[in-house]
Design a protein around this motif. Structure first.
Motif, PDB file in Angstrom:
ATOM      1  N   UNK A   1       0.814  -1.223   0.000  1.00  0.00           N
ATOM      2  CA  UNK A   1       0.000   0.000   0.000  1.00  0.00           C
ATOM      3  C   UNK A   1       0.846   1.271   0.000  1.00  0.00           C
ATOM      4  N   UNK A   2       1.983   1.238   0.682  1.00  0.00           N
ATOM      5  CA  UNK A   2       2.826   2.424   0.797  1.00  0.00           C
ATOM      6  C   UNK A   2       3.802   2.527  -0.375  1.00  0.00           C
ATOM      7  N   UNK A   3       4.328   1.368  -0.812  1.00  0.00           N
ATOM      8  CA  UNK A   3       5.233   1.354  -1.954  1.00  0.00           C
ATOM      9  C   UNK A   3       6.631   1.868  -1.662  1.00  0.00           C
ATOM     10  N   UNK A   4       7.178   1.498  -0.506  1.00  0.00           N
ATOM     11  CA  UNK A   4       8.547   1.888  -0.170  1.00  0.00           C
ATOM     12  C   UNK A   4       9.377   0.633   0.077  1.00  0.00           C
ATOM     13  N   UNK A   5      10.706   0.739   0.012  1.00  0.00           N
ATOM     14  CA  UNK A   5      11.555  -0.428   0.251  1.00  0.00           C
ATOM     15  C   UNK A   5      11.333  -1.028   1.645  1.00  0.00           C
ATOM     16  N   UNK A   6      11.537  -2.343   1.729  1.00  0.00           N
ATOM     17  CA  UNK A   6      11.321  -3.071   2.985  1.00  0.00           C
ATOM     18  C   UNK A   6      12.134  -2.480   4.131  1.00  0.00           C
ATOM     19  N   UNK A   7      13.399  -2.185   3.872  1.00  0.00           N
ATOM     20  CA  UNK A   7      14.264  -1.692   4.952  1.00  0.00           C
ATOM     21  C   UNK A   7      13.786  -0.326   5.451  1.00  0.00           C
ATOM     22  N   UNK A   8      13.309   0.509   4.549  1.00  0.00           N
ATOM     23  CA  UNK A   8      12.796   1.829   4.942  1.00  0.00           C
ATOM     24  C   UNK A   8      11.538   1.679   5.779  1.00  0.00           C
ATOM     25  N   UNK A   9      10.636   0.808   5.334  1.00  0.00           N
ATOM     26  CA  UNK A   9       9.401   0.582   6.076  1.00  0.00           C
ATOM     27  C   UNK A   9       9.708   0.007   7.450  1.00  0.00           C
ATOM     28  N   UNK A  10      10.610  -0.955   7.522  1.00  0.00           N
ATOM     29  CA  UNK A  10      10.970  -1.565   8.805  1.00  0.00           C
ATOM     30  C   UNK A  10      11.526  -0.514   9.763  1.00  0.00           C
ATOM     31  N   UNK A  11      12.358   0.376   9.256  1.00  0.00           N
ATOM     32  CA  UNK A  11      12.932   1.441  10.086  1.00  0.00           C
ATOM     33  C   UNK A  11      11.828   2.325  10.670  1.00  0.00           C
ATOM     34  N   UNK A  12      10.895   2.745   9.839  1.00  0.00           N
ATOM     35  CA  UNK A  12       9.831   3.633  10.298  1.00  0.00           C
ATOM     36  C   UNK A  12       8.869   2.924  11.247  1.00  0.00           C
ATOM     37  N   UNK A  13       8.560   1.674  10.969  1.00  0.00           N
ATOM     38  CA  UNK A  13       7.704   0.910  11.887  1.00  0.00           C
ATOM     39  C   UNK A  13       8.364   0.791  13.251  1.00  0.00           C
ATOM     40  N   UNK A  14       9.657   0.497  13.252  1.00  0.00           N
ATOM     41  CA  UNK A  14      10.386   0.356  14.510  1.00  0.00           C
ATOM     42  C   UNK A  14      10.321   1.645  15.331  1.00  0.00           C
ATOM     43  N   UNK A  15      10.480   2.793  14.673  1.00  0.00           N
ATOM     44  CA  UNK A  15      10.403   4.077  15.375  1.00  0.00           C
ATOM     45  C   UNK A  15       9.044   4.267  16.029  1.00  0.00           C
ATOM     46  N   UNK A  16       7.990   3.894  15.317  1.00  0.00           N
ATOM     47  CA  UNK A  16       6.643   4.084  15.857  1.00  0.00           C
ATOM     48  C   UNK A  16       6.306   3.069  16.948  1.00  0.00           C
TER      49      UNK A  16
END
Length: 98
Positions: A41-56
């Motif tokens: 749904x977001x369309x971003x690389x896995x590592x970028x998404x994982x980083x942002x999820x971890x922050x939240x």
């Protein structure tokens, strides 16, 4: 909820991409989305998404729950409500006479 906790929640949502991820998860409701669904749904690389999820997750605005092989990401709606209540609790207290 304390001032530092609310600040942490707001800081986690202060990035446009994280806010987009958060809004996508809010729209999904209490069931949330697994990593693959969210990435699609977001369309971003896995590592970028994982980083942002971890922050939240660290800020406490999201929770992750493993179900079998999948990890679901969900908004912690109760914590979000606490943060909003904290910010609005003293609304108009210093407004002076009407």
């Amino acid at each position: 909820m304390e001032l530092n906790e609310v600040a942490s929640c707001l800081e986690a949502l202060g990035n446009p991409l994280r806010l987009q991820v958060f809004r996508t998860l809010v729209r999904s409701g209490p069931n949330g989305l697994n990593f693959g669904q969210l990435q699609e749904r977001i369309g971003i690389p896995r590592s970028t998404l994982a980083h942002h999820l971890n922050s939240m997750v660290q800020a406490g605005v999201l929770v992750q729950q493993r179900e079998g092989r999948e990890v679901f990401n969900r908004v912690d709606f109760a914590r979000l409500q606490q943060a909003l209540n904290f910010m609005l609790a003293e609304c108009c207290q210093d407004g002076g006479p009407s």
